[in-house]
Design a protein around this motif. Sequence first.
Motif, PDB file in Angstrom:
ATOM      1  N   PHE A 238       0.829  -1.209   0.000  1.00  0.00           N
ATOM      2  CA  PHE A 238       0.000   0.000   0.000  1.00  0.00           C
ATOM      3  C   PHE A 238       0.862   1.256   0.000  1.00  0.00           C
ATOM      4  CE2 PHE A 238      -2.604   3.282   1.997  1.00  0.00           C
ATOM      5  CZ  PHE A 238      -3.812   3.145   1.317  1.00  0.00           C
ATOM      6  N   LEU A 239       1.991   1.186   0.689  1.00  0.00           N
ATOM      7  CA  LEU A 239       2.907   2.336   0.754  1.00  0.00           C
ATOM      8  C   LEU A 239       3.836   2.425  -0.447  1.00  0.00           C
ATOM      9  CD1 LEU A 239       3.870   2.085   4.537  1.00  0.00           C
ATOM     10  CD2 LEU A 239       2.290   3.710   3.483  1.00  0.00           C
ATOM     11  N   GLY A 240       3.747   1.467  -1.359  1.00  0.00           N
ATOM     12  CA  GLY A 240       4.603   1.471  -2.539  1.00  0.00           C
ATOM     13  C   GLY A 240       5.976   0.890  -2.308  1.00  0.00           C
ATOM     14  N   LEU A 241       6.166   0.185  -1.176  1.00  0.00           N
ATOM     15  CA  LEU A 241       7.469  -0.376  -0.843  1.00  0.00           C
ATOM     16  C   LEU A 241       7.549  -1.879  -1.088  1.00  0.00           C
ATOM     17  CD1 LEU A 241       8.076   1.518   2.526  1.00  0.00           C
ATOM     18  CD2 LEU A 241       9.046   2.065   0.301  1.00  0.00           C
ATOM     19  N   GLY A 242       6.425  -2.476  -1.468  1.00  0.00           N
ATOM     20  CA  GLY A 242       6.396  -3.914  -1.704  1.00  0.00           C
ATOM     21  C   GLY A 242       6.409  -4.238  -3.176  1.00  0.00           C
ATOM     22  N   ALA A 243       5.403  -4.974  -3.619  1.00  0.00           N
ATOM     23  CA  ALA A 243       5.304  -5.351  -5.034  1.00  0.00           C
ATOM     24  C   ALA A 243       5.169  -4.111  -5.907  1.00  0.00           C
ATOM     25  CB  ALA A 243       4.109  -6.284  -5.237  1.00  0.00           C
ATOM     26  N   GLN A 244       5.842  -4.125  -7.029  1.00  0.00           N
ATOM     27  CA  GLN A 244       5.829  -3.000  -7.957  1.00  0.00           C
ATOM     28  C   GLN A 244       4.964  -3.343  -9.175  1.00  0.00           C
ATOM     29  OE1 GLN A 244       7.508  -0.018  -7.050  1.00  0.00           O
ATOM     30  NE2 GLN A 244       7.546  -1.246  -5.167  1.00  0.00           N
ATOM     31  N   PRO A 245       4.370  -2.301  -9.816  1.00  0.00           N
ATOM     32  CA  PRO A 245       3.529  -2.542 -11.001  1.00  0.00           C
ATOM     33  C   PRO A 245       4.313  -3.292 -12.068  1.00  0.00           C
ATOM     34  CG  PRO A 245       3.381  -0.261 -10.254  1.00  0.00           C
ATOM     35  CD  PRO A 245       4.502  -0.880  -9.493  1.00  0.00           C
ATOM     36  N   PRO A 246       3.635  -4.154 -12.841  1.00  0.00           N
ATOM     37  CA  PRO A 246       2.187  -4.439 -12.820  1.00  0.00           C
ATOM     38  C   PRO A 246       1.812  -5.656 -11.970  1.00  0.00           C
ATOM     39  CG  PRO A 246       3.153  -5.429 -14.751  1.00  0.00           C
ATOM     40  CD  PRO A 246       4.296  -4.792 -13.991  1.00  0.00           C
ATOM     41  N   THR A 247       2.666  -6.055 -11.012  1.00  0.00           N
ATOM     42  CA  THR A 247       2.382  -7.233 -10.193  1.00  0.00           C
ATOM     43  C   THR A 247       1.051  -7.080  -9.468  1.00  0.00           C
ATOM     44  OG1 THR A 247       4.744  -7.551  -9.834  1.00  0.00           O
ATOM     45  CG2 THR A 247       3.262  -8.698  -8.346  1.00  0.00           C
ATOM     46  N   ALA A 248       0.253  -8.138  -9.485  1.00  0.00           N
ATOM     47  CA  ALA A 248      -1.032  -8.126  -8.788  1.00  0.00           C
ATOM     48  C   ALA A 248      -0.800  -8.488  -7.331  1.00  0.00           C
ATOM     49  CB  ALA A 248      -1.989  -9.115  -9.445  1.00  0.00           C
ATOM     50  N   GLU A 249      -0.886  -7.504  -6.447  1.00  0.00           N
ATOM     51  CA  GLU A 249      -0.710  -7.721  -5.001  1.00  0.00           C
ATOM     52  C   GLU A 249      -1.804  -6.944  -4.298  1.00  0.00           C
ATOM     53  OE1 GLU A 249       0.191  -7.169  -1.020  1.00  0.00           O
ATOM     54  OE2 GLU A 249       0.631  -5.505  -2.387  1.00  0.00           O
ATOM     55  N   TRP A 250      -2.448  -7.570  -3.311  1.00  0.00           N
ATOM     56  CA  TRP A 250      -3.650  -7.006  -2.715  1.00  0.00           C
ATOM     57  C   TRP A 250      -3.424  -5.616  -2.125  1.00  0.00           C
ATOM     58  CZ3 TRP A 250      -4.720 -12.257   0.086  1.00  0.00           C
ATOM     59  CH2 TRP A 250      -5.216 -13.169  -0.843  1.00  0.00           C
ATOM     60  N   GLY A 251      -2.339  -5.421  -1.396  1.00  0.00           N
ATOM     61  CA  GLY A 251      -2.075  -4.107  -0.823  1.00  0.00           C
ATOM     62  C   GLY A 251      -1.861  -3.044  -1.884  1.00  0.00           C
ATOM     63  N   LYS A 252      -1.135  -3.388  -2.938  1.00  0.00           N
ATOM     64  CA  LYS A 252      -0.904  -2.453  -4.035  1.00  0.00           C
ATOM     65  C   LYS A 252      -2.200  -2.149  -4.770  1.00  0.00           C
ATOM     66  CE  LYS A 252       1.602   0.020  -6.837  1.00  0.00           C
ATOM     67  NZ  LYS A 252       2.083   1.340  -6.386  1.00  0.00           N
ATOM     68  N   MET A 253      -3.081  -3.151  -4.890  1.00  0.00           N
ATOM     69  CA  MET A 253      -4.384  -2.927  -5.521  1.00  0.00           C
ATOM     70  C   MET A 253      -5.207  -1.920  -4.715  1.00  0.00           C
ATOM     71  SD  MET A 253      -5.345  -6.827  -6.668  1.00  0.00           S
ATOM     72  CE  MET A 253      -6.969  -6.378  -7.278  1.00  0.00           C
ATOM     73  N   LEU A 254      -5.135  -2.017  -3.398  1.00  0.00           N
ATOM     74  CA  LEU A 254      -5.847  -1.050  -2.555  1.00  0.00           C
ATOM     75  C   LEU A 254      -5.286   0.362  -2.738  1.00  0.00           C
ATOM     76  CD1 LEU A 254      -6.198  -3.040   0.801  1.00  0.00           C
ATOM     77  CD2 LEU A 254      -7.998  -2.537  -0.846  1.00  0.00           C
ATOM     78  N   ALA A 255      -3.973   0.466  -2.807  1.00  0.00           N
ATOM     79  CA  ALA A 255      -3.342   1.780  -2.979  1.00  0.00           C
ATOM     80  C   ALA A 255      -3.721   2.399  -4.318  1.00  0.00           C
ATOM     81  CB  ALA A 255      -1.828   1.650  -2.867  1.00  0.00           C
ATOM     82  N   ASP A 256      -3.729   1.587  -5.372  1.00  0.00           N
ATOM     83  CA  ASP A 256      -4.047   2.104  -6.703  1.00  0.00           C
ATOM     84  C   ASP A 256      -5.514   2.481  -6.835  1.00  0.00           C
ATOM     85  OD1 ASP A 256      -1.426   1.677  -7.403  1.00  0.00           O
ATOM     86  OD2 ASP A 256      -1.806  -0.264  -8.373  1.00  0.00           O
ATOM     87  N   SER A 257      -6.367   1.936  -5.980  1.00  0.00           N
ATOM     88  CA  SER A 257      -7.821   2.137  -6.135  1.00  0.00           C
ATOM     89  C   SER A 257      -8.397   3.150  -5.156  1.00  0.00           C
ATOM     90  CB  SER A 257      -8.547   0.793  -5.947  1.00  0.00           C
ATOM     91  OG  SER A 257      -8.061  -0.176  -6.836  1.00  0.00           O
ATOM     92  N   ARG A 258      -7.585   3.697  -4.248  1.00  0.00           N
ATOM     93  CA  ARG A 258      -8.144   4.557  -3.209  1.00  0.00           C
ATOM     94  C   ARG A 258      -8.770   5.822  -3.768  1.00  0.00           C
ATOM     95  NH1 ARG A 258      -2.364   6.121  -0.343  1.00  0.00           N
ATOM     96  NH2 ARG A 258      -1.261   6.699  -2.265  1.00  0.00           N
ATOM     97  N   GLN A 259      -8.268   6.308  -4.925  1.00  0.00           N
ATOM     98  CA  GLN A 259      -8.842   7.522  -5.506  1.00  0.00           C
ATOM     99  C   GLN A 259     -10.190   7.274  -6.163  1.00  0.00           C
ATOM    100  OE1 GLN A 259      -6.565   8.941  -8.937  1.00  0.00           O
ATOM    101  NE2 GLN A 259      -5.483   6.973  -8.999  1.00  0.00           N
ATOM    102  N   TYR A 260     -10.543   5.975  -6.328  1.00  0.00           N
ATOM    103  CA  TYR A 260     -11.821   5.630  -6.946  1.00  0.00           C
ATOM    104  C   TYR A 260     -12.803   5.061  -5.925  1.00  0.00           C
ATOM    105  CZ  TYR A 260      -8.787   5.887 -11.041  1.00  0.00           C
ATOM    106  OH  TYR A 260      -7.872   6.292 -11.990  1.00  0.00           O
TER     107      TYR A 260
END
Length: 299
Positions: A238-260
């Motif tokens: 979620f903080l951008g310190l884990g999986a990097q795009p375009p990897t499908a990772e649940w925390g990153k998906m939440l971070a990318d979707s918070r503006q929507y």
Amino acid sequence: MVEPAKNLNNQTVVIKSEKVSSPWLEAWKGFKKNKLAVVGACIVLFFIILAIFAPIIAPSGFNEHEYGKTLQPPSSEHWFGTDDFGRDILSRVIFGARVSLWVGFFSVLGSIVIGCALGIIAGYYGKWVDTIISRFFDIMLAFPSILLAIAIVAVLGPSLQNALIAIAIINVPNFGRLIRSKVLSVKQEEYIMAAKALGMNDSRILFKHILPNSIAPIIVQGTLAIATAIIECAALGFLGLGAQPPTAEWGKMLADSRQYLIQAPWTMIFPGLAIMLTVLGFNLMGDGLRDALDPKMKN
């Protein structure tokens, strides 16, 4: 088991002997009686199957774009809807199970190996060795775990592998202190004293006697720690310190979707549910294992 025998009057009698059951079999029977633990195990098994067979189960690839279908709500074509790039959210959630479980299992495995090695050495040898290792654990526990993980990833660089390393490191003291306390009690048992008196070397005592008799709490703690590791992996993502795009990772998906969140809430709901269900499954299973393996919990 029924065994014939003869008494003093040369008469045949029947002696019934009970079948001896192993502690692990008894633990398994106790675990099966716990309905919530079985439900948790089924949830975990479900996500493991999703992770293993993700390419077969997922309706599309985790990075397949359909730019004409961005932010589409759930429908018969896309059960979980689509994200801002037109990617199928169901497919990304399924592939995200691979990432989260991979980080959870292997980070905890690394923590167990390192933590148990240090804890066994500290508990068995004691004195200055115990003091140094125990103070090392205290220093690590003085920092909030997620902040320590962020600091480690910041030094190593943002990536999924470095997030795994960071999560493994921050959980080492938990397993180290647990196994140390267990070793301190086990090494006072009479059979350990007898092994020393017979001249058995330390490595054999540690790996043949002490470790097998200290493994039960490690199994329980490890199961619960996987749930924590999945949350920490999602937090780093979620903080951008884990999986990097375009990897499908649940925390990153939440971070990318918070503006929507208002416009397309399904982009956050389904990854969040996946995290919640997986963590719930491991917690229920861990509680069941604790009840089954802890003698104090048995009637």
